[in-house]
Design a protein around this motif. Structure first.
Motif, mmCIF file in Angstrom:
data_model
loop_
_atom_site.group_PDB
_atom_site.id
_atom_site.type_symbol
_atom_site.label_atom_id
_atom_site.label_comp_id
_atom_site.label_asym_id
_atom_site.label_seq_id
_atom_site.Cartn_x
_atom_site.Cartn_y
_atom_site.Cartn_z
ATOM 1 N N ILE A 52 0.562 -1.123 0.097
ATOM 2 C CA ILE A 52 -0.486 0.040 -0.018
ATOM 3 C C ILE A 52 0.945 1.062 0.180
ATOM 4 C CG2 ILE A 52 -2.072 0.746 1.408
ATOM 5 C CD1 ILE A 52 -2.878 -1.327 0.303
ATOM 6 N N GLY A 53 1.144 1.971 -0.916
ATOM 7 C CA GLY A 53 1.501 3.468 -1.612
ATOM 8 C C GLY A 53 2.549 3.374 -2.399
ATOM 9 N N ASP A 54 2.893 2.217 -2.641
ATOM 10 C CA ASP A 54 3.522 1.917 -3.917
ATOM 11 C C ASP A 54 3.182 2.728 -5.156
ATOM 12 O OD1 ASP A 54 6.013 0.874 -2.680
ATOM 13 O OD2 ASP A 54 5.273 -1.031 -2.581
ATOM 14 N N GLN A 55 3.911 2.676 -5.957
ATOM 15 C CA GLN A 55 3.556 3.942 -7.012
ATOM 16 C C GLN A 55 4.218 2.722 -8.075
ATOM 17 O OE1 GLN A 55 5.812 7.272 -7.139
ATOM 18 N NE2 GLN A 55 4.055 8.412 -5.946
ATOM 19 N N ILE A 56 2.545 2.240 -8.978
ATOM 20 C CA ILE A 56 3.475 1.091 -9.327
ATOM 21 C C ILE A 56 2.801 1.685 -11.351
ATOM 22 C CG2 ILE A 56 2.850 -0.527 -7.840
ATOM 23 C CD1 ILE A 56 -0.044 -1.918 -9.068
ATOM 24 N N ILE A 57 3.107 0.406 -12.028
ATOM 25 C CA ILE A 57 2.364 0.434 -13.530
ATOM 26 C C ILE A 57 2.005 -0.604 -13.622
ATOM 27 C CG2 ILE A 57 2.569 1.282 -15.200
ATOM 28 C CD1 ILE A 57 5.135 2.930 -15.089
ATOM 29 N N VAL A 58 1.026 -0.865 -13.924
ATOM 30 C CA VAL A 58 -0.445 -2.544 -14.360
ATOM 31 C C VAL A 58 -0.956 -2.178 -15.814
ATOM 32 C CG1 VAL A 58 -1.777 -2.687 -12.389
ATOM 33 C CG2 VAL A 58 -0.948 -4.499 -13.233
ATOM 34 N N ASN B 80 -7.024 -10.966 -10.265
ATOM 35 C CA ASN B 80 -6.200 -11.732 -11.247
ATOM 36 C C ASN B 80 -5.192 -11.343 -12.519
ATOM 37 O OD1 ASN B 80 -5.754 -14.765 -12.385
ATOM 38 N ND2 ASN B 80 -7.908 -14.296 -14.008
ATOM 39 N N THR B 81 -5.809 -10.519 -12.700
ATOM 40 C CA THR B 81 -5.514 -8.823 -13.878
ATOM 41 C C THR B 81 -3.731 -8.740 -13.375
ATOM 42 O OG1 THR B 81 -7.269 -8.209 -14.918
ATOM 43 C CG2 THR B 81 -4.934 -7.558 -15.526
ATOM 44 N N VAL B 82 -3.904 -8.140 -11.985
ATOM 45 C CA VAL B 82 -2.594 -7.686 -11.597
ATOM 46 C C VAL B 82 -1.449 -8.966 -11.548
ATOM 47 C CG1 VAL B 82 -1.974 -6.277 -9.665
ATOM 48 C CG2 VAL B 82 -3.821 -5.960 -10.286
ATOM 49 N N TYR B 83 -2.118 -10.684 -11.296
ATOM 50 C CA TYR B 83 -1.338 -11.240 -10.844
ATOM 51 C C TYR B 83 -0.831 -11.988 -11.340
ATOM 52 C CZ TYR B 83 0.584 -15.991 -8.127
ATOM 53 O OH TYR B 83 1.673 -16.623 -7.781
ATOM 54 N N ASN B 84 -1.362 -11.591 -12.789
ATOM 55 C CA ASN B 84 -1.094 -12.469 -13.763
ATOM 56 C C ASN B 84 0.108 -11.929 -15.401
ATOM 57 O OD1 ASN B 84 -1.726 -15.376 -13.327
ATOM 58 N ND2 ASN B 84 -3.853 -14.712 -14.006
ATOM 59 N N THR B 85 -0.231 -10.695 -14.728
ATOM 60 C CA THR B 85 0.408 -9.521 -16.230
ATOM 61 C C THR B 85 1.790 -9.534 -15.101
ATOM 62 O OG1 THR B 85 -0.505 -7.648 -15.113
ATOM 63 C CG2 THR B 85 -1.692 -8.804 -16.810
ATOM 64 N N SER B 86 2.853 -8.056 -15.901
ATOM 65 C CA SER B 86 3.789 -7.574 -15.476
ATOM 66 C C SER B 86 4.368 -6.339 -14.638
ATOM 67 C CB SER B 86 4.847 -7.310 -16.838
ATOM 68 O OG SER B 86 5.068 -8.690 -17.554
ATOM 69 N N VAL B 87 3.867 -6.066 -13.559
ATOM 70 C CA VAL B 87 3.533 -4.900 -13.026
ATOM 71 C C VAL B 87 5.435 -4.368 -12.493
ATOM 72 C CG1 VAL B 87 3.206 -4.066 -10.418
ATOM 73 C CG2 VAL B 87 1.989 -5.773 -11.834
ATOM 74 N N VAL B 88 5.246 -3.298 -12.705
ATOM 75 C CA VAL B 88 5.867 -2.346 -12.597
ATOM 76 C C VAL B 88 6.144 -1.429 -11.410
ATOM 77 C CG1 VAL B 88 7.942 -0.812 -13.298
ATOM 78 C CG2 VAL B 88 6.707 -2.189 -15.084
ATOM 79 N N VAL B 89 7.575 -1.797 -10.326
ATOM 80 C CA VAL B 89 7.107 -0.862 -9.290
ATOM 81 C C VAL B 89 8.137 0.072 -9.796
ATOM 82 C CG1 VAL B 89 7.100 -1.647 -6.151
ATOM 83 C CG2 VAL B 89 6.522 -3.010 -8.334
ATOM 84 N N LYS B 90 7.588 1.237 -8.792
ATOM 85 C CA LYS B 90 8.716 2.163 -9.492
ATOM 86 C C LYS B 90 9.077 3.234 -8.241
ATOM 87 C CE LYS B 90 8.134 5.686 -12.776
ATOM 88 N NZ LYS B 90 7.386 5.587 -13.694
#
Length: 338
Positions: free
Chosen positions: A154-160, A190-200
């Motif tokens: 919580i509070g992380d900035q991500i790209i998904v 399910n989309t978040v878990y199965n796709t690439s997530v960039v944690v900035k």
């Protein structure tokens, strides 16, 4: 004769005891049988009443026990800094204990109902529920895995999934992020878990870079030194990691210098420092008199006929020479008359 009379009396007595015989084509109403059935049901209910009361008491007890266990799990994980996961696991534990209490209460209320029958019934029903709520269950399980493995918090900035923003909540069904322009985006787990997530914001610092073009006639080594010193002085550029200036490309009209620097990884720090870098490096180059050239465009006329283009050019040169000769002759003539 006596035997016949005895038989007739026995038949009459049997008819009085068992009630009137059924008649074909008519609806028989026998109040006596209805009362007997109601009496049997009432007797069965009275016999089962202690079991029913005990089952209700156990069910009420399990309601409070499930709440207590759920709150205990939430509190334990909250103390470990896993509040969001504690909320999810606490709710799951509460419902699990409640289901166990319902099963126990049912077996006490109905002694003929064995635990094996309940388990078999739950197995069939769980398969049917699994097919009916497949997407919901997938999202729920993905939410548990996300909270358990913690690829981001919580509070992380991500790209998904082409969305970028700050993680606001991780719920049982979806992850909620707030974009930088204030929009709320709900993304299925399910989309978040199965796709690439960039944690900035996975690390404390993040690197940014900017390309600057220098004219080929400029002293690029001096320019690189000025750029490096300028960026190092900007507030927000960390001194824990080096500022770099690299010769990156030879374009048509300039030599490309790439400037690299490190800042805090949050979006606000990156954007504000980026603006300061562009402003201060432009000002430093102007003060040093270093040219930052614009793109150069060459236009060729009459490109379809090279000979014709050359002839036109020679004609323009000759006309220019003749004009200069005439002006020179007139100037000499005027000087002679004077």
């Amino acid at each position: 004769m006596i035997i016949n009379k005895l038989l007739i009396n026995l038949l009459i007595l049997q008819e009085d005891v068992t009630g009137p015989k059924d008649k074909e084509g008519e609806i028989d109403i026998n109040p006596t049988s209805i009362i007997e059935k109601l009496d049997k049901w009432l007797d069965s209910f009275i016999k089962a009443l202690p079991n029913i009361l005990i089952g209700i008491a156990i069910l009420i007890a399990f309601v409070f026990i499930s709440r207590w266990v759920g709150n205990l799990v939430k509190k334990m994980l909250k103390n470990k800094g896993r509040k969001n996961f504690g909320d999810l696991l606490g709710s799951f534990t509460r419902y699990l204990v409640m289901i166990g209490g319902i099963a126990l209460a049912l077996t006490i209320m109905a002694p003929n109902l064995s635990p094996a029958d309940l388990i078999a019934g739950m197995g069939v029903s769980s398969v049917a529920i699994g097919f009916a709520f497949q997407d919901i269950l997938q999202n729920w399980l993905a939410g548990i895995l996300i909270l358990l493995r913690q690829p981001f918090e919580i509070g992380d900035q991500i790209i998904v999934n082409n969305y970028e923003g700050t993680v606001e909540k991780i719920k049982t069904r979806a992850t909620i992020i707030t974009t930088y322009d204030g929009k709320r985006v709900v993304i299925p787990n399910n989309t978040v878990y199965n796709t690439s997530v960039v944690v900035k914001t996975a690390h404390e610092f993040i690197r940014s870079q900017y390309d600057i073009g220098l004219g080929y006639d400029e002293n690029y080594l001096e320019a690189m030194k000025i750029l490096k010193e300028t960026v190092q002085k900007i507030d927000g550029v960390t001194s824990e990691k080096p500022v770099e200036t690299l010769v990156w490309d030879q374009a048509d009209s300039w030599l490309t210098i790439r400037v690299r620097w490190w800042t805090k990884s949050d979006r606000a720090s990156v954007v504000h420092v980026w603006s300061d870098v562009i402003h201060d490096t432009q000002q430093a180059m102007n003060e040093a008199g270093i040219d930052l050239p614009f793109p150069t465009q060459v236009e060729v006329h009459n490109a379809h006929d090279l000979k014709e283009a050359r002839d036109d050019k020679e004609r323009e040169i000759n006309i220019h020479k003749e004009t200069k000769s005439k002006k020179a002759s007139e100037n000499n003539k005027n000087e002679g008359e004077e």
